[in-house]
Design an enzyme around this catalytic site. Sequence first.
Site, PDB file in Angstrom:
ATOM      1  N   LYS A 169       0.893  -1.246   0.057  1.00  0.00           N
ATOM      2  CA  LYS A 169      -0.024   0.006   0.110  1.00  0.00           C
ATOM      3  C   LYS A 169       0.831   1.170   0.034  1.00  0.00           C
ATOM      4  O   LYS A 169       0.618   2.177  -0.766  1.00  0.00           O
ATOM      5  CB  LYS A 169      -0.938   0.117   1.367  1.00  0.00           C
ATOM      6  CG  LYS A 169      -2.183  -0.582   1.081  1.00  0.00           C
ATOM      7  CD  LYS A 169      -3.166  -0.281   2.350  1.00  0.00           C
ATOM      8  CE  LYS A 169      -2.530  -0.125   3.679  1.00  0.00           C
ATOM      9  NZ  LYS A 169      -2.044  -1.178   4.422  1.00  0.00           N
ATOM     10  N   ARG A 172      -1.275  -8.558  13.267  1.00  0.00           N
ATOM     11  CA  ARG A 172      -1.920  -7.380  12.320  1.00  0.00           C
ATOM     12  C   ARG A 172      -2.825  -7.882  11.444  1.00  0.00           C
ATOM     13  O   ARG A 172      -3.616  -7.255  10.894  1.00  0.00           O
ATOM     14  CB  ARG A 172      -0.512  -6.490  11.725  1.00  0.00           C
ATOM     15  CG  ARG A 172       0.047  -5.858  12.924  1.00  0.00           C
ATOM     16  CD  ARG A 172       1.353  -5.235  12.303  1.00  0.00           C
ATOM     17  NE  ARG A 172       1.113  -4.306  11.165  1.00  0.00           N
ATOM     18  CZ  ARG A 172       1.856  -4.015  10.436  1.00  0.00           C
ATOM     19  NH1 ARG A 172       3.135  -4.798  10.103  1.00  0.00           N
ATOM     20  NH2 ARG A 172       1.908  -3.119   9.599  1.00  0.00           N
ATOM     21  N   ARG A 175      11.678  -2.306  11.783  1.00  0.00           N
ATOM     22  CA  ARG A 175      10.378  -1.991  12.568  1.00  0.00           C
ATOM     23  C   ARG A 175       9.948  -2.831  13.609  1.00  0.00           C
ATOM     24  O   ARG A 175       9.962  -4.015  13.685  1.00  0.00           O
ATOM     25  CB  ARG A 175       9.161  -1.954  11.327  1.00  0.00           C
ATOM     26  CG  ARG A 175       9.187  -0.644  10.541  1.00  0.00           C
ATOM     27  CD  ARG A 175       8.234  -0.747   9.570  1.00  0.00           C
ATOM     28  NE  ARG A 175       6.728  -1.003   9.995  1.00  0.00           N
ATOM     29  CZ  ARG A 175       6.091  -0.823   9.255  1.00  0.00           C
ATOM     30  NH1 ARG A 175       5.998  -0.028   8.190  1.00  0.00           N
ATOM     31  NH2 ARG A 175       4.437  -0.995   9.776  1.00  0.00           N
ATOM     32  N   ARG A 215      10.900  -6.982   5.362  1.00  0.00           N
ATOM     33  CA  ARG A 215      10.908  -5.695   5.694  1.00  0.00           C
ATOM     34  C   ARG A 215      11.443  -5.172   6.961  1.00  0.00           C
ATOM     35  O   ARG A 215      12.137  -4.515   7.037  1.00  0.00           O
ATOM     36  CB  ARG A 215       9.710  -5.002   5.446  1.00  0.00           C
ATOM     37  CG  ARG A 215       9.425  -3.475   5.502  1.00  0.00           C
ATOM     38  CD  ARG A 215       8.223  -2.815   5.174  1.00  0.00           C
ATOM     39  NE  ARG A 215       7.275  -2.907   6.470  1.00  0.00           N
ATOM     40  CZ  ARG A 215       5.828  -2.531   6.243  1.00  0.00           C
ATOM     41  NH1 ARG A 215       5.651  -2.224   4.931  1.00  0.00           N
ATOM     42  NH2 ARG A 215       5.328  -2.949   7.065  1.00  0.00           N
ATOM     43  N   ARG A 257     -10.105   2.142   8.598  1.00  0.00           N
ATOM     44  CA  ARG A 257      -9.659   0.903   8.963  1.00  0.00           C
ATOM     45  C   ARG A 257     -10.835   0.282   9.831  1.00  0.00           C
ATOM     46  O   ARG A 257     -10.420  -0.901  10.170  1.00  0.00           O
ATOM     47  CB  ARG A 257      -8.203   0.759   9.753  1.00  0.00           C
ATOM     48  CG  ARG A 257      -7.108   0.617   8.820  1.00  0.00           C
ATOM     49  CD  ARG A 257      -5.855   0.549   9.939  1.00  0.00           C
ATOM     50  NE  ARG A 257      -4.670  -0.150   9.300  1.00  0.00           N
ATOM     51  CZ  ARG A 257      -3.473   0.304   8.776  1.00  0.00           C
ATOM     52  NH1 ARG A 257      -3.577   1.274   8.765  1.00  0.00           N
ATOM     53  NH2 ARG A 257      -2.752  -0.424   8.618  1.00  0.00           N
TER      54      ARG A 257
HETATM   55  P1  AMP Z   1       0.373   0.834   8.475  1.00  0.00           P
HETATM   56  O1  AMP Z   1       1.798   1.553   8.310  1.00  0.00           O
HETATM   57  O2  AMP Z   1      -0.401   1.607   7.874  1.00  0.00           O
HETATM   58  O3  AMP Z   1       0.383  -0.528   8.498  1.00  0.00           O
HETATM   59  O4  AMP Z   1       0.179   1.389  10.004  1.00  0.00           O
HETATM   60  C1  AMP Z   1       0.970   1.151  11.241  1.00  0.00           C
HETATM   61  C2  AMP Z   1       0.305   0.988  12.336  1.00  0.00           C
HETATM   62  O5  AMP Z   1      -0.254   2.429  12.701  1.00  0.00           O
HETATM   63  C3  AMP Z   1      -1.073   0.006  12.442  1.00  0.00           C
HETATM   64  O6  AMP Z   1      -0.587  -1.325  12.784  1.00  0.00           O
HETATM   65  C4  AMP Z   1      -1.675   0.882  13.579  1.00  0.00           C
HETATM   66  O7  AMP Z   1      -1.282   0.432  14.772  1.00  0.00           O
HETATM   67  C5  AMP Z   1      -1.567   2.069  13.367  1.00  0.00           C
HETATM   68  N1  AMP Z   1      -2.490   2.745  12.464  1.00  0.00           N
HETATM   69  C6  AMP Z   1      -2.299   3.238  10.915  1.00  0.00           C
HETATM   70  N2  AMP Z   1      -3.470   3.607  10.592  1.00  0.00           N
HETATM   71  C7  AMP Z   1      -4.630   3.464  11.551  1.00  0.00           C
HETATM   72  C8  AMP Z   1      -5.946   3.623  11.596  1.00  0.00           C
HETATM   73  N3  AMP Z   1      -6.393   4.128  10.670  1.00  0.00           N
HETATM   74  N4  AMP Z   1      -6.553   3.111  12.761  1.00  0.00           N
HETATM   75  C9  AMP Z   1      -5.819   2.714  13.735  1.00  0.00           C
HETATM   76  N5  AMP Z   1      -4.650   2.574  13.828  1.00  0.00           N
HETATM   77  C10 AMP Z   1      -4.043   3.003  12.531  1.00  0.00           C
END
Ligand code: AMP
Length: 191
Positions: free
Chosen positions: A15, A144, A133, A127, A90
């Site tokens: 993404k 996740r 990370r 990654r 989400r």
């Molecule tokens: P991502 O890089 O989009 O996978 O986001 C990393 C982490 O940020 C996720 O696993 C959540 O802990 C948090 N996060 C990102 N976007 C959201 C969202 N829309 N709602 C809640 N937590 C989020």
Amino acid sequence: MSSRLVLVGPPGAGKGTQAVRISEALNIPAISTGDIFRHNVKEQTELGKRAQRYMDSGEYVPDDITNAMVADRLQADDAAAGFLLDGYPRTLAQVDELDSMLGDAKLDAVVEITADVEEVVARLLNRAQEQNRSDDSEPVIRRRMAVYAEQTEPLVDVYRERGLLIQVDGMGQIEEVTARLLEALKQKLGE
Ligand code: AMP
């Protein structure tokens, strides 16, 4: 052509990479909630301190924190003519919240990047090694994925019912996937 877009897909589906490429092609900002959270964690802001423990365990940051952050970001001038939201909404509650933030400026399309679960787990482990990370250890990755299936997959049906959904296969070379995404968007937005 207005382009208020949302990108959804499981962790590791590419993404973030594709969001940047689409935003460049369509000249709209890519707004990644994950990136905003990571930036705040790095800087140890109040928001970052509140978000960190959820992120580290693979859980979603609570809606009140996330919604306020997105509402704030969408008010910036560069988002007035369009945007690509990467990683938001989400949850079903975030869908409602986004609807009320946007008012009459409704979404034009929601793109789901689809991916094979085992393949994305392998990608994420890779990654984790490259980027170090803290949310990319295997148990956290599995968590996740489960959180995505429970809380985010239902959004796909909501947007399908609204006639907004485009599904694009996220497997393959980055360039190929970008080409598929842009072609699908062109068809949808040109309707
Ligand atoms: P991502 O890089 O989009 O996978 O986001 C990393 C982490 O940020 C996720 O696993 C959540 O802990 C948090 N996060 C990102 N976007 C959201 C969202 N829309 N709602 C809640 N937590 C989020």
